[in-house]
Scaffold this active site. Structure first.
Site, PDB file in Angstrom:
ATOM      1  N   ALA D 288       0.744  -1.343  -0.036  1.00  0.00           N
ATOM      2  CA  ALA D 288       0.057  -0.137  -0.022  1.00  0.00           C
ATOM      3  C   ALA D 288       0.703   0.974  -0.004  1.00  0.00           C
ATOM      4  O   ALA D 288       0.424   2.336  -0.540  1.00  0.00           O
ATOM      5  CB  ALA D 288      -1.066  -0.055   1.259  1.00  0.00           C
ATOM      6  N   GLY D 292       0.985   5.056  -2.294  1.00  0.00           N
ATOM      7  CA  GLY D 292       0.882   6.206  -1.536  1.00  0.00           C
ATOM      8  C   GLY D 292      -0.522   5.980  -0.912  1.00  0.00           C
ATOM      9  O   GLY D 292      -0.896   7.076  -0.282  1.00  0.00           O
ATOM     10  N   LYS D 293      -1.060   4.925  -0.755  1.00  0.00           N
ATOM     11  CA  LYS D 293      -2.300   4.786   0.138  1.00  0.00           C
ATOM     12  C   LYS D 293      -1.892   5.003   1.619  1.00  0.00           C
ATOM     13  O   LYS D 293      -2.931   5.129   2.346  1.00  0.00           O
ATOM     14  CB  LYS D 293      -2.833   3.263   0.041  1.00  0.00           C
ATOM     15  CG  LYS D 293      -3.259   3.077  -1.435  1.00  0.00           C
ATOM     16  CD  LYS D 293      -3.455   1.612  -1.736  1.00  0.00           C
ATOM     17  CE  LYS D 293      -3.971   1.309  -3.285  1.00  0.00           C
ATOM     18  NZ  LYS D 293      -4.110  -0.333  -3.477  1.00  0.00           N
ATOM     19  N   LEU D 294      -0.864   4.790   2.069  1.00  0.00           N
ATOM     20  CA  LEU D 294      -0.300   4.810   3.345  1.00  0.00           C
ATOM     21  C   LEU D 294       1.011   5.890   3.386  1.00  0.00           C
ATOM     22  O   LEU D 294       1.775   5.649   2.583  1.00  0.00           O
ATOM     23  CB  LEU D 294       0.061   3.330   3.735  1.00  0.00           C
ATOM     24  CG  LEU D 294       0.086   2.861   5.099  1.00  0.00           C
ATOM     25  CD1 LEU D 294      -1.698   2.994   5.674  1.00  0.00           C
ATOM     26  CD2 LEU D 294       0.373   1.453   5.305  1.00  0.00           C
TER      27      LEU D 294
END
Lengths: 361, 361, 361, 361
Positions: D288, D292-294
């Site tokens: 993730a 860049g989700k996290l």
């Protein structure tokens, strides 16, 4: 001499190794081994039977199959009408579009340094990489296209047919969306809002007020009416997820309005999820019978395997064994370019269910 | 023009369906897809490389592979020296013996009524059935044979070679034990006490006092000395379990006495267990490197799949691609009929380790 | 008013959150939810029933439970006689010995660089690290001890009792081996040859010719005789593996010689393996009934969960709920320090089975 | 004296059994064991940190959690603002509504005869049963309600708030939908078309032409704008599925329009799926980060466990440890009853994204 137990009828036949065997010959020799090997061989057998019978065949696909290199297998199944209707996650259609637009996914490693990838704007899907920049380009391309559509709701089925047409006209390349467009095979995407296709649609609103209206409830009506119109069906599920349930729900919903519907007559599922945590992806085909999703005498098999192993072998085997069956198969004929579709010349509305049953007085 | 990221070098190549493909051609097309499909194709490639190189190849097998119809594949791998040494659970050898003695396993169902099976004395292994009465016959047959042996400890390696010989002389039929006997391929069974082979051995004590002595610690010494004698090794693991660890432990133990040992040079594992619960069966090949079980530059692949799917395909592909390699391969030569075995004419003791390293002063 | 279906009797009772609940109270509220949560709560209930009944309770442990921080739970279960006999992998006893000798395992990461770990001679078990050098010290310590024993075969049961005694005398620390020694609870280790305990034993031969003889076949005889002497049994299995089958095999083997044996009366298993690949670790308790490993009316439950989650909760709950039951429980009494053990004052031979059945004429 | 390796810093601390421990005390003792036990304890710790920080907390739920007895836990998390926004599958909301309307699910068995269940019109979810007739009643109830709404598109967020209000007004009972209604916590349901909530909506078209229009693309816009308005976020995912991706996609989409968004600052996921098949449900939190989700420095943990085991324990522990933190927490304030929602008094449009970034010239 003592009689054999009724339980001991057909012996396991050990697999005999031989050079030069084709995929179908390998599967034939796996029919009398055990466990998931037997199940995969049974799937091959059941798919053949489906194609011999007069059923509408639904194919569900979930998991990163397009990014993972299986999109041309699905395109092959559509073009040659091993299947009649696709239900997919948005991601599989998006990664298909990505490649049809001439871009690629790349071999990577599950042990890659994700911070380094993030720095270079590379997105990872387990052992596969892709460029985030190219993804942003896709989103924009979808948004631009969606902004050109009439300002009215579209079912995912209608939208995806139009998208496939635009993609074909732009690129002339093979893929799932373009194959379905050219073969007039409908695609449903019930969870389109949970995907980059949905993100592209949402960005259309930035370009044109009121753009990007998708009528997912219309998809429910339409998919049920498809089954009301042609009640004998089969289900092939790759990977579980929303497509698995959507295909089953269409049957259950159709039965509510037509007694002629009685659950899928054939069912194959290739999944890695398991039943014992209660989730729908891993639920057993036996459980599906309690709901009436599956006919009580349905030929069925569940294969516990990664689709990237099972499908290349299964499709290679079918490509050898089923061409004569496909040649004589009468697949349903769809028109898909309008707000309302047709099947075999009859309308399939999305604004009401076609009730066949007598209303109870 | 912008340069591609170093992470985006080799594109995924979507699998192209075609009729008539042989198993090896299918695997070749799977080399550039993703996930476990890619891994299975990589396993085929690595096995070829092992056979080209000068390594002793260990094969580990756990899980109900013999009952499940894979015993003749393993026999084929032994006879044709795709592998040089087998490490197995007792159950796989027992179910092999069961069939070599002319008895069968049977196709059954995982949904069978187990109380009804118990009433008819049918034993179930997931979807496969067998007769308990025939099993009792096997136990007795093993006990009778064990009671004929000299009253001294036997390593499992020696015992299983003698058992294979007796089985071949009695039946003249193919199987794992008989193939290994005829090809002079050693079999180790570290967990023999946890199997029906062990139960048969234990019953030998009922027939002859002092019978059934197995020297499993001798197996540890012998397997490590094998590697000290011939330090380049490879590991192919089917299903994890005790064989997986025993093969690795032999390498670690050997390295303790010889600096020339540096972990397996090649490793393939086909498992369904996962790393994140900490068990050895599912442990990753990367973790194995921390222990020195695997050379740091070892060619390696882990395939997450049921062996009953993966092995028939892999073996069919290898049977097509490797015969020329096998023809020129120089496999190690064993003698196995005595208390102490030999490899390539040199003794492999089980009463002490062959220290190669200079003792630290 | 319409009658409810016979299938709809006991409603699911949604879990009600409340602060301050003890582990047993949490499990009590989980008894009427679904899936594995319900199963874990049921395991708590069944273990209570076992302890109320007059059964010999076998505990099997596989997986890296000792390295993973559960060894003092197992010691607690032994000391307080929640269980009467332990069957373990060698690794769990070895990692227990490692800590009892005053050394530690360390918190690590599954994403660690294994090459760097290898350089520093750190061994990784998923997210846990340990020093290879300390392991070599353990091997040597075991070898030294084994070299002091009489030059005759020892069952693993006898050897492990002596090892536990030596460990207790040397360290005075709690652990599995020392708790079992002090509580006179027998430990069997059928796959001892596949572990570092076995490696230590093998190195004893380097120190003293003829040392390190382990009679694993004697363990089979002894474990079956235990059940012949006391035919009512229960099985608690953590993680599958060789202990699971060994416990079941003891029952099957005992039944062969005594009609009073009828399979375990209670069975709990906490596993992460699944049935559908055919392996023994994941096999269902229903399947076990077909083999007679389990009584047809046995109270049983299979929990699909990592033992490192399930056991701390279960043990904490039991420590609250069962002390009154334990206080009145009559656990079997063993003597373990000799070649032949006793149970409740009666001999348990390892050189022949105690036949109870009349020989068929 | 030799220095310890940098890898060997914090020892594993074996879990010490004690009677009377509360759930949070059990988790505290699990923080220094290994594998998934450690991860569950870490989840408890991270959730506390989330609540201390100033973040909008998204909760995703997939799998049959409501049918399986966890709906009042989720209601508790909502009412007490352990979370600020729910993203759910339709099924979880539907089975919640089923019970809030006074109907029940029932304890059943995974080994039930599904043909017999089908005959009695009982639907099975693994080990849980429910009445099909009652389900048809629910569908109708939803259809009736949907037919009363204005004939315009509703986001799922708006529709579900209205549905929750109607349910509360009708029943006055606790549940997920009613708790969210009363606490003004938004619920998104991106895959509503793949659920019985969707089926009810589709049947509204049978009652009133043009009814049942759901604007799922509006949900994408709205959820991203939520994050643009309040860029610090956290993600708690139960079971993967569409909610997991929808929560992540909202962050990625938001970042496209606002540089202040930088991925979730905290992430907990409790899943049973695994990464190595490439599907989104099982994908790792490391992966993730590449998207860049996290955030790259996000506190995160992935727990491999059935939610029906993990959540009761985790929620019981939190109910003991976090009340003081909750008392001082400033949770975001929503208004939800209109076509456009607000957060902390600011509008959250669904017809366009709130661009914060300067347009590139």
């Amino acid at each position: 001499m003592k009689k054999k137990s009724r339980f001991l009828q057909t012996p396991v036949e050990p697999f005999a190794v031989e050079g030069g065997l084709t995929a179908d010959q390998v599967l034939l020799r796996m029919e009398r081994i055990s466990f998931q090997g037997r199940n995969l061989a049974t799937a091959h057998r059941i798919w053949q039977k489906m194609l011999e019978d007069d059923v509408t065949i639904f194919l569900g696909m979930a998991g990163a199959l397009s990014a993972g290199g299986l999109r041309l297998i699905v395109a092959h199944l559509i073009t040659n009408r091993y299947v009649d209707c696709l239900v997919s996650t948005g991601a599989n259609l998006y990664h298909d579009l990505h490649e049809t637009r001439g871009q690629r996914h790349y071999l990577g490693s599950p042990h890659a340094d994700d911070a380094a990838l993030a720095d270079e704007r590379i997105d990872r899907v387990y052992d596969t990489f892709a460029s985030e920049e190219e993804f942003i380009g896709n989103d924009n391309w979808i948004a631009d296209f969606a902004a050109t559509l009439e300002s009215r709701p579209h079912t995912t089925r209608e939208f995806l047919h139009l998208l496939g047409g635009h993609l074909w006209n732009t690129t002339g390349r093979d893929g799932i969306l373009t194959a379905a467009y050219r073969a007039n095979v409908p695609i449903f995407c019930p969870a389109i809002a949970d995907s980059s296709i949905g993100m592209g649609l949402s960005q259309a609103r930035q370009k044109k007020p009121g753009a990007g209206f998708i009528d997912v409830i219309g998809d429910i009506v339409e998919s049920a009416n498809l089954i009301i119109r042609r009640p004998r069906t089969a289900s092939v599920v790759l990977g579980g997820g929303t497509p698995k349930n959507f295909i089953n729900q269409a049957s259950v919903q159709a039965e509510y309005y037509s007694d002629q519907v009685g659950g899928h007559r054939f069912a194959i599922q290739i999944v890695t999820d398991v039943p014992h945590f209660g989730g729908a992806s891993g639920s057993s085909l036996e459980e599906a019978q309690s709901w009436g999703k599956l006919a009580s005498d349905a030929a069925r098999v569940s294969v516990q395997a990664d689709v990237t192993i099972a499908l290349p072998i299964l499709a290679s085997a079918l490509a050898t064994t089923v061409p004569p069956i496909l040649a004589r198969r009468k697949a349903p004929v769809f028109t898909l370019a309008s707000r309302a579709m047709t099947i075999d010349g009859r309308s399939v509305p999305n604004d009401h269910f076609e009730e066949v049953n007598e209303p109870a007085v």
